[in-house]
Design an enzyme around this catalytic site. Sequence first.
Site, PDB file in Angstrom:
ATOM      1  N   ASP A  30     -68.689 -25.720  61.041  1.00  0.00           N
ATOM      2  CA  ASP A  30     -70.096 -25.398  61.320  1.00  0.00           C
ATOM      3  C   ASP A  30     -70.726 -24.699  60.119  1.00  0.00           C
ATOM      4  O   ASP A  30     -71.392 -23.673  60.250  1.00  0.00           O
ATOM      5  CB  ASP A  30     -70.189 -24.522  62.579  1.00  0.00           C
ATOM      6  CG  ASP A  30     -71.605 -24.471  63.133  1.00  0.00           C
ATOM      7  OD1 ASP A  30     -72.481 -25.177  62.596  1.00  0.00           O
ATOM      8  OD2 ASP A  30     -71.839 -23.703  64.091  1.00  0.00           O
ATOM      9  N   PHE A  50     -74.481 -17.925  71.389  1.00  0.00           N
ATOM     10  CA  PHE A  50     -73.353 -17.587  72.269  1.00  0.00           C
ATOM     11  C   PHE A  50     -73.150 -16.098  72.489  1.00  0.00           C
ATOM     12  O   PHE A  50     -72.170 -15.684  73.082  1.00  0.00           O
ATOM     13  CB  PHE A  50     -72.064 -18.206  71.705  1.00  0.00           C
ATOM     14  CG  PHE A  50     -72.242 -19.650  71.394  1.00  0.00           C
ATOM     15  CD1 PHE A  50     -72.375 -20.570  72.418  1.00  0.00           C
ATOM     16  CD2 PHE A  50     -72.345 -20.087  70.089  1.00  0.00           C
ATOM     17  CE1 PHE A  50     -72.585 -21.907  72.139  1.00  0.00           C
ATOM     18  CE2 PHE A  50     -72.556 -21.423  69.802  1.00  0.00           C
ATOM     19  CZ  PHE A  50     -72.673 -22.338  70.835  1.00  0.00           C
ATOM     20  N   SER A 105     -78.990 -12.065  67.413  1.00  0.00           N
ATOM     21  CA  SER A 105     -78.297 -12.781  68.483  1.00  0.00           C
ATOM     22  C   SER A 105     -78.333 -14.270  68.195  1.00  0.00           C
ATOM     23  O   SER A 105     -79.233 -14.769  67.521  1.00  0.00           O
ATOM     24  CB  SER A 105     -78.906 -12.458  69.839  1.00  0.00           C
ATOM     25  OG  SER A 105     -80.281 -12.618  69.759  1.00  0.00           O
ATOM     26  N   LYS A 113     -69.236  -8.575  67.351  1.00  0.00           N
ATOM     27  CA  LYS A 113     -69.827  -9.753  67.988  1.00  0.00           C
ATOM     28  C   LYS A 113     -69.363  -9.802  69.434  1.00  0.00           C
ATOM     29  O   LYS A 113     -68.151  -9.773  69.696  1.00  0.00           O
ATOM     30  CB  LYS A 113     -69.333 -10.982  67.223  1.00  0.00           C
ATOM     31  CG  LYS A 113     -70.062 -12.238  67.528  1.00  0.00           C
ATOM     32  CD  LYS A 113     -69.748 -13.276  66.460  1.00  0.00           C
ATOM     33  CE  LYS A 113     -70.543 -14.524  66.693  1.00  0.00           C
ATOM     34  NZ  LYS A 113     -70.712 -15.325  65.511  1.00  0.00           N
TER      35      LYS A 113
HETATM   36  P1  ADP Z   1     -75.243 -17.816  65.302  1.00  0.00           P
HETATM   37  O1  ADP Z   1     -74.940 -18.044  66.754  1.00  0.00           O
HETATM   38  O2  ADP Z   1     -76.585 -18.282  64.885  1.00  0.00           O
HETATM   39  O3  ADP Z   1     -74.134 -18.222  64.395  1.00  0.00           O
HETATM   40  P2  ADP Z   1     -74.355 -15.147  65.354  1.00  0.00           P
HETATM   41  O4  ADP Z   1     -74.242 -14.863  66.810  1.00  0.00           O
HETATM   42  O5  ADP Z   1     -73.118 -15.336  64.560  1.00  0.00           O
HETATM   43  O6  ADP Z   1     -75.383 -16.292  65.119  1.00  0.00           O
HETATM   44  O7  ADP Z   1     -75.187 -14.001  64.654  1.00  0.00           O
HETATM   45  C1  ADP Z   1     -76.497 -13.706  65.045  1.00  0.00           C
HETATM   46  C2  ADP Z   1     -77.166 -12.861  64.003  1.00  0.00           C
HETATM   47  O8  ADP Z   1     -76.488 -11.622  63.892  1.00  0.00           O
HETATM   48  C3  ADP Z   1     -77.132 -13.474  62.621  1.00  0.00           C
HETATM   49  O9  ADP Z   1     -78.200 -14.330  62.418  1.00  0.00           O
HETATM   50  C4  ADP Z   1     -77.192 -12.247  61.732  1.00  0.00           C
HETATM   51  O10 ADP Z   1     -78.524 -11.845  61.574  1.00  0.00           O
HETATM   52  C5  ADP Z   1     -76.457 -11.205  62.548  1.00  0.00           C
HETATM   53  N1  ADP Z   1     -75.043 -11.106  62.117  1.00  0.00           N
HETATM   54  C6  ADP Z   1     -74.010 -11.890  62.498  1.00  0.00           C
HETATM   55  N2  ADP Z   1     -72.862 -11.509  61.923  1.00  0.00           N
HETATM   56  C7  ADP Z   1     -73.161 -10.453  61.142  1.00  0.00           C
HETATM   57  C8  ADP Z   1     -72.407  -9.610  60.257  1.00  0.00           C
HETATM   58  N3  ADP Z   1     -71.099  -9.794  60.068  1.00  0.00           N
HETATM   59  N4  ADP Z   1     -73.050  -8.628  59.589  1.00  0.00           N
HETATM   60  C9  ADP Z   1     -74.378  -8.451  59.774  1.00  0.00           C
HETATM   61  N5  ADP Z   1     -75.134  -9.198  60.570  1.00  0.00           N
HETATM   62  C10 ADP Z   1     -74.558 -10.192  61.259  1.00  0.00           C
END
Ligand code: ADP
Length: 649
Positions: free
Chosen positions: A505, A396, A393, A412
């Site tokens: 970013d 956001f 997570s 997501k």
């Molecule tokens: P941030 O807000 O830090 O950018 P995200 O919400 O995009 O983080 O993602 C949170 C976590 O979910 C990431 O740190 C990663 O571990 C996991 N994650 C995000 N996108 C993917 C993906 N496409 N495949 C696998 N894991 C993901």
Amino acid sequence: MSMRPDSKYSSPEPEIKVDCLLKRSVNKTTFTKENYKSRLFILDPNYLRYNDGKLQKRGKEKGRIPLETIKAVETVDDKMLDNKDNVFQIVYLENFDFYTLYIVTLNQEQRQSWIDAIRREALKCGARFNPKYHRGVWTKSLGKFNCCDQRDRGAIGCEVATPEIPDEPNDVSSYHRTPVKINHLPIPTPDPPSTPMTNGSKKPEKKIYIAIYDYTPAEDGDLELVQGEEYEIIDDSREHWWMAKGKKGKKGYIPANYVKKKFDLEIYDWYYKDLSRQRSEAILKEDAHEGCFLVRDSTSTPGMYTLSVFTNEGLVRHYHIRKNSQGQFYISDSHSFSSIPEVIYYHRHNSGGLITRLREPPHRNGKPSTAGFGHSKWEIAAHELEVMEVLGSGCFGSVHKGIWRGMPVAVKSMKENAMSIESFIEEARTMTQLHHPNLVQLYGVVNKKDCFYIVAELMKCGALNTYLQRHKSRLLSRTSQLLDYCLQICSGMYYLEKHKFIHRDLAARNCLVGEKSVVKVADFGLARYVIDDEYTSSAGTKFPVKWAPPEVLSYTRFSSKSDVWAFGILMWEIFSGGDMPYSGMRNIEVVDFVINNRRRLPKPEYCPEKVYQILTLCWQMDPEKRPSFKELVDIVSGLTDGGNYPTIF
Ligand code: ADP
């Protein structure tokens, strides 16, 4: 010739030679002694076909060999094949393997006239013969050929083949004519000949491609792809989805990265086009089997190819594939061939001076992503998406593993009111069309009243910052591996730069790691749709101040060059093993440090001086003075691929 409506294959071509001959079964796994059948052999300008029946009463067609795939037409020494005389053999290529057809003729004259005719027509079709052949036969009871000691049934041969001289010297104009029909996979050469026309003008060549992966249509208008089959490309004006026509005439869109040009090396599973020396080592070391190999374009010498092989000492050796004055390819100059696949074929059966015989190419991890699920599909039906366990997570929302039509994806979900969904959806359509091996693919969105998901490519090893922290002790001493991460990210960012797309970013937390040390850039452009002043305003607590250049901090002026600054910080993260930049400093202190004091992050302990120079280039005050991603790709790859090649022989 009359068309045969009952035939599996029909050919309107004239017949050059027809005879009833005895054919031994081409049993592709085991040889049986007795299996000989009388067949009506028909040679036409494109095929050698064989039918049931007799001259007067033709039966059904039983098979055909495209002449362009023929690699040898030679006699078999008397008695060496089941005690038979007057036998000849045709070695041909089918689905990347050599097979041999043995044919028994009545006498030597008949045998020679068939050999001559097939050789002549095959050469006209552009066939390239092997330099050697076996005058004997592979014999099951011996477990080897009965003419030599080669045990591999596919071994090229022990006897020098008849030279490639056609017996109609006046017909020079038609040599190496491109075959009219192309149904099989010939050994490709890097520069396929074009089709000369009789009136001197050139007819636009059909774009014939071969599917290297299966593709199941995701929506109406897509065309199914079957691996190994040929497709004609009708319209390739779109970058990622081409209009193609299948064998039965069906048309539709296909993912452009699932097909490769027929004569291209890319149809081979051992060929990796744009692969750096470091990536090749990472991939081969992950498989770690002696003889595991791949061929790639040499980065140190453009236009040259490099063979990379995993050795039993756990190392990877690299060999240049050279070209001699006759245009023949070789690694060892005593074994030269007319194409690279033949060089590889030879060294799969003979080490021929290499540290080891070549065995299998590395296992590929499934299919690559496509630019969106279908040619225009980007809104995904909620009922087709199964949302499973949480992967992580962020600020956001959270990311879950998901399954869409059997395919693993990342889902997501955004916290309520964290994002301007309406404007994002408009942009998402364009974003699905951004497609590169180092960008996390955005597949589309689910937009229902009570749920909104962004569906993207699943990356197995999570975020780069945590990956670096987890493997810090192992990774920090491996400069080449760290540089390879930088190069991959830089390649993805160069693609965005070319498409005038600003990330806004870029940071290690927004890069994800997959299998075989693949790194991809994620969340590009997403920052624009976040509704949170703490994130969007440079004075906000969530704003990525530590990755922002002076012009963003002062005037919110984003550009590809502000991404370049962030890339410098990201390289710093990589070479410090996932440390937090400016650790212990508050955002306001970082602004003061960077803008007012004009100071920069220090060189991480394990970062070579030459690499640190790249970081400082990215942190020039004036954005115009920073290198572009295009330039950075060259700079970084210059550091990763400059190694010397071992010379053998
Ligand atoms: P941030 O807000 O830090 O950018 P995200 O919400 O995009 O983080 O993602 C949170 C976590 O979910 C990431 O740190 C990663 O571990 C996991 N994650 C995000 N996108 C993917 C993906 N496409 N495949 C696998 N894991 C993901």
